[in-house]
Design an enzyme around this catalytic site. Structure first.
Site, PDB file in Angstrom:
ATOM      1  N   GLN A   2      -5.652  25.421 108.142  1.00  0.00           N
ATOM      2  CA  GLN A   2      -5.700  26.101 106.821  1.00  0.00           C
ATOM      3  C   GLN A   2      -5.244  26.823 106.193  1.00  0.00           C
ATOM      4  O   GLN A   2      -5.225  27.238 105.014  1.00  0.00           O
ATOM      5  CB  GLN A   2      -7.492  26.166 107.007  1.00  0.00           C
ATOM      6  CG  GLN A   2      -8.632  25.040 106.839  1.00  0.00           C
ATOM      7  CD  GLN A   2      -9.797  25.843 106.191  1.00  0.00           C
ATOM      8  OE1 GLN A   2     -10.192  26.573 106.846  1.00  0.00           O
ATOM      9  NE2 GLN A   2     -10.867  24.034 107.145  1.00  0.00           N
TER      10      GLN A   2
ATOM     11  N   HIS B 222     -21.761  26.732 111.899  1.00  0.00           N
ATOM     12  CA  HIS B 222     -21.634  26.840 110.462  1.00  0.00           C
ATOM     13  C   HIS B 222     -23.282  26.925 110.109  1.00  0.00           C
ATOM     14  O   HIS B 222     -24.112  25.685 111.080  1.00  0.00           O
ATOM     15  CB  HIS B 222     -21.204  26.326 110.193  1.00  0.00           C
ATOM     16  CG  HIS B 222     -19.289  26.214 109.954  1.00  0.00           C
ATOM     17  ND1 HIS B 222     -18.721  25.415 110.276  1.00  0.00           N
ATOM     18  CD2 HIS B 222     -18.230  27.765 110.063  1.00  0.00           C
ATOM     19  CE1 HIS B 222     -17.477  25.297 110.266  1.00  0.00           C
ATOM     20  NE2 HIS B 222     -18.005  27.119 110.127  1.00  0.00           N
TER      21      HIS B 222
ATOM     22  N   ARG C  58     -12.862  22.094  99.285  1.00  0.00           N
ATOM     23  CA  ARG C  58     -13.025  20.694 100.652  1.00  0.00           C
ATOM     24  C   ARG C  58     -11.852  19.580 100.645  1.00  0.00           C
ATOM     25  O   ARG C  58     -11.472  18.745 101.371  1.00  0.00           O
ATOM     26  CB  ARG C  58     -14.477  20.554 101.363  1.00  0.00           C
ATOM     27  CG  ARG C  58     -14.451  19.886 102.462  1.00  0.00           C
ATOM     28  CD  ARG C  58     -16.230  19.851 103.268  1.00  0.00           C
ATOM     29  NE  ARG C  58     -16.717  18.674 102.051  1.00  0.00           N
ATOM     30  CZ  ARG C  58     -17.697  18.328 102.917  1.00  0.00           C
ATOM     31  NH1 ARG C  58     -18.377  18.719 103.541  1.00  0.00           N
ATOM     32  NH2 ARG C  58     -17.940  16.789 102.538  1.00  0.00           N
TER      33      ARG C  58
ATOM     34  N   ARG D 216     -25.385  19.759 109.466  1.00  0.00           N
ATOM     35  CA  ARG D 216     -25.294  19.065 108.772  1.00  0.00           C
ATOM     36  C   ARG D 216     -24.429  17.797 109.476  1.00  0.00           C
ATOM     37  O   ARG D 216     -24.230  16.599 109.064  1.00  0.00           O
ATOM     38  CB  ARG D 216     -25.157  19.274 107.303  1.00  0.00           C
ATOM     39  CG  ARG D 216     -23.484  19.934 107.577  1.00  0.00           C
ATOM     40  CD  ARG D 216     -23.245  20.521 106.266  1.00  0.00           C
ATOM     41  NE  ARG D 216     -22.473  21.137 105.611  1.00  0.00           N
ATOM     42  CZ  ARG D 216     -21.404  21.554 106.015  1.00  0.00           C
ATOM     43  NH1 ARG D 216     -20.296  20.943 106.070  1.00  0.00           N
ATOM     44  NH2 ARG D 216     -20.854  22.572 105.768  1.00  0.00           N
TER      45      ARG D 216
ATOM     46  N   ASP E 234     -11.740  32.603 109.338  1.00  0.00           N
ATOM     47  CA  ASP E 234     -11.504  31.264 108.863  1.00  0.00           C
ATOM     48  C   ASP E 234     -10.508  30.397 108.118  1.00  0.00           C
ATOM     49  O   ASP E 234     -10.144  30.066 109.213  1.00  0.00           O
ATOM     50  CB  ASP E 234     -13.512  31.824 107.760  1.00  0.00           C
ATOM     51  CG  ASP E 234     -13.648  29.840 107.284  1.00  0.00           C
ATOM     52  OD1 ASP E 234     -13.395  29.345 107.457  1.00  0.00           O
ATOM     53  OD2 ASP E 234     -14.464  30.451 106.230  1.00  0.00           O
TER      54      ASP E 234
ATOM     55  N   HIS F  42     -13.415  34.187 113.673  1.00  0.00           N
ATOM     56  CA  HIS F  42     -14.091  32.302 112.774  1.00  0.00           C
ATOM     57  C   HIS F  42     -12.179  32.171 112.156  1.00  0.00           C
ATOM     58  O   HIS F  42     -11.967  32.758 111.836  1.00  0.00           O
ATOM     59  CB  HIS F  42     -15.266  32.505 112.146  1.00  0.00           C
ATOM     60  CG  HIS F  42     -15.442  31.562 112.302  1.00  0.00           C
ATOM     61  ND1 HIS F  42     -15.859  30.265 112.598  1.00  0.00           N
ATOM     62  CD2 HIS F  42     -15.224  30.754 110.671  1.00  0.00           C
ATOM     63  CE1 HIS F  42     -16.270  29.253 111.796  1.00  0.00           C
ATOM     64  NE2 HIS F  42     -15.879  29.790 111.256  1.00  0.00           N
TER      65      HIS F  42
ATOM     66  N   HIS G 267     -21.087  32.688 108.965  1.00  0.00           N
ATOM     67  CA  HIS G 267     -21.681  32.894 107.355  1.00  0.00           C
ATOM     68  C   HIS G 267     -23.308  32.883 107.988  1.00  0.00           C
ATOM     69  O   HIS G 267     -23.204  34.445 107.187  1.00  0.00           O
ATOM     70  CB  HIS G 267     -21.399  31.479 106.069  1.00  0.00           C
ATOM     71  CG  HIS G 267     -20.067  30.696 107.027  1.00  0.00           C
ATOM     72  ND1 HIS G 267     -19.350  31.363 106.246  1.00  0.00           N
ATOM     73  CD2 HIS G 267     -19.401  30.083 106.715  1.00  0.00           C
ATOM     74  CE1 HIS G 267     -17.977  30.480 107.013  1.00  0.00           C
ATOM     75  NE2 HIS G 267     -18.015  29.741 106.786  1.00  0.00           N
TER      76      HIS G 267
ATOM     77  N   HIS H  24     -10.170  28.698 111.686  1.00  0.00           N
ATOM     78  CA  HIS H  24      -9.747  27.210 111.417  1.00  0.00           C
ATOM     79  C   HIS H  24      -8.250  27.536 111.022  1.00  0.00           C
ATOM     80  O   HIS H  24      -7.843  27.469 110.062  1.00  0.00           O
ATOM     81  CB  HIS H  24      -9.935  26.599 110.015  1.00  0.00           C
ATOM     82  CG  HIS H  24     -11.661  26.601 110.137  1.00  0.00           C
ATOM     83  ND1 HIS H  24     -12.856  25.847 111.090  1.00  0.00           N
ATOM     84  CD2 HIS H  24     -12.426  27.341 109.525  1.00  0.00           C
ATOM     85  CE1 HIS H  24     -13.648  26.418 111.293  1.00  0.00           C
ATOM     86  NE2 HIS H  24     -13.589  27.195 110.008  1.00  0.00           N
TER      87      HIS H  24
ATOM     88  N   GLU I  98     -24.063  28.521 104.446  1.00  0.00           N
ATOM     89  CA  GLU I  98     -22.819  28.980 103.793  1.00  0.00           C
ATOM     90  C   GLU I  98     -23.500  28.708 103.064  1.00  0.00           C
ATOM     91  O   GLU I  98     -22.725  29.784 101.646  1.00  0.00           O
ATOM     92  CB  GLU I  98     -21.721  28.334 104.041  1.00  0.00           C
ATOM     93  CG  GLU I  98     -20.322  28.755 103.082  1.00  0.00           C
ATOM     94  CD  GLU I  98     -18.971  28.372 103.885  1.00  0.00           C
ATOM     95  OE1 GLU I  98     -19.707  27.243 105.185  1.00  0.00           O
ATOM     96  OE2 GLU I  98     -18.063  28.989 103.887  1.00  0.00           O
TER      97      GLU I  98
END
Ligand code: ZN
Length: 464
Positions: A71, A242, A92, A221, A330, A66, A279, A68, A245
């Site tokens: 980031q 995800h 975030r 979500r 992550d 996992h 997660h 990203h 978490e």
């Protein structure tokens, strides 16, 4: 096998290891022959031929399930306390501002840097959970998969084994909330996503044969039950999501769908071995056992989960129920394979006031964590890897057991030493599907990739 082919493709060759952890256990003086990225023959108690690469201790290399990648560029920028209580959600906010400026060139340069660091840390492959798709403001690029192709370019440059996971991200929060301005670069409805997925699949042919593509509904979500089912009809590879978490996420989903996220998913979707639940931090005991029984992989990211204050995974119940797991970096705040595994165990020790927690019965914690994460990582990434055996991909890492951190240990203690006493510095060599990209502890493309990364970061910071 000819030297000529090895030079051309970099995926033909021989490795001689003083010690090797094979699928059947430790062996010595092991000769591993590789052809087309696959381990074709393993011979124990063999002499070392002149053409072989000689290493000390050979292990199956892990997949980082996992990431990203982008980031990584904001690592260290969110550790400054401000008034009030910092949380995942304040982190975030910065990520959205930062991401708003990123150009395709910068995304490619950052990803290449991240993949170099991963391979030097001992990861042979990566699951790139890719959710930035569009231009600033949300307009698609001329090629809707433009930014996927940039990830491919970074993977190709570094040689890491890529499992690309384009993300469906349609809503700003539970209950089909509209996207916020910071989320417009992520957004697709189902049709837009499937167009993007087709384009990303078409581009995959430019990568080596071990590259894979899956799908990733971002989270419950960010999607809806109808949309989730619609895209699952088009899945023919790994499926990552995800889940659970943050406590607020669990409450929002329960208020909207009437069940906690893991509970809802297991009751409404056919979750099986193709799935990786990223997660899965906040689960009840019954959710934990039910998830383990599906055969899906828990995608644990202990360093990021600690950094973001997510909480510890329910590892004791999960392993007792024989649950599959792997690790990922992550947010890439710190890319360290040993630290991920160490943090996973330490999070349980701190919570339970106990030692040697993540082993069922008796045994080596380092061995259980390392070999479990090797198998689970390979499963989650759809790679025929996770152990050293004939007909498996040559995803291999060599470590130096004569390093001061390890030299006092017996072979049976070596993985405990690697996980708890050493760091990634003991990695000497790494092969991704036979591509020998880390030699003497350094990635062969490091110098050029770092130069491009520094230039990209300079431009990015100037634009903020
Ligand atoms: Zn993530």
């Amino acid at each position: 096998m000819s030297i000529h082919k090895e030079v051309i493709d970099g995926i033909y060759g021989m490795i001689h290891a003083r010690h090797a952890l094979l699928s059947c256990g430790w062996a010595q003086d092991v000769l591993v022959a590789i052809d087309g990225g696959i381990i074709t023959k393993i011979t124990c108690n063999a002499p070392c031929p002149q053409v072989a690469t000689r290493v000390d201790t050979l292990l199956p290399a892990l997949g980082n399930l996992h990431s990203h990648a982008f980031q990584r560029a904001m690592a260290g920028m969110t550790e400054h306390r401000k008034q009030g209580r910092d949380s995942f959600w304040t982190w975030r906010d910065l990520m959205y501002r930062f991401m708003d400026r990123l150009t395709p060139d910068q995304i490619e340069a950052i990803a290449a840097m991240v993949y170099v660091e991963m391979q030097e840390a001992g990861y042979a492959s990566v699951g790139e959970f890719h959710y930035v798709h569009h231009q600033t403001g949300g307009r698609a690029y001329d090629d809707p998969a433009e930014l996927s192709l940039r990830i491919y370019a970074a993977a190709s440059r570094t040689g890491i084994g890529l499992t690309h996971l384009p993300v469906l991200y349609s809503y700003g929060g539970a209950g089909r909330m509209p996207l916020s301005p910071g989320q417009l670069r992520f957004g697709n409805d189902v049709d837009g996503f499937l167009t993007l997925l087709d384009a990303a699949r078409a581009g995959l042919g430019a990568l080596s044969a071990d590259a894979r593509i899956g799908i990733a509904p971002h989270s419950l979500r960010a999607t809806s039950p109808q949309d989730l089912n619609a895209v699952l009809d088009h899945a023919d590879g790994p499926i990552h999501i995800h889940i659970a978490e943050q406590p607020m996420e669990v409450e929002d989903i329960a208020a909207w769908l009437g069940q906690r996220p893991v509970d809802w998913l297991l009751h409404h979707v056919n979750v099986d071995r193709r799935w990786c639940l990223i997660h899965a931090t906040h689960m009840t005991e019954s959710e934990t056992r039910a998830m383990a029984a599906t055969g899906a992989v828990a995608g644990l990211c202990p360093v990021t989960e600690a950094n973001l204050g997510d909480g510890p995974f329910n590892g004791v119940t999960y392993l007792a129920a024989n649950g599959a797991f792997g690790v990922g970096s992550d947010s890439n705040v710190n890319i360290s394979l040993t630290e991920e595994l160490r943090m996973l165990e330490y999070s349980q020790r701190l919570r339970d006031l106990a030692r040697n927690v993540l082993v069922v019965g008796e045994g080596s914690v380092g061995h259980r964590l390392y070999t479990g994460a090797a198998r689970g990582g390979a499963q989650a990434l759809g790679r025929n890897a996770g152990e050293i055996a004939e007909h498996r991909l040559a995803d291999l890492v060599a470590i130096d057991s004569t390093d001061p951190a390890l030299c006092a240990l017996s072979r049976d203690q070596l993985l405990d030493g690697f996980v708890f006493a050493a760091n990634d510095r003991v990695v000497t060599d790494l092969w991704s599907a036979g591509r020998h990209r880390v030699k003497d502890g350094r990635h062969v493309e490091r110098r050029a990739v770092v130069a491009a990364y520094r230039a990209a970061i300079g431009d990015l910071m100037a634009s903020l």
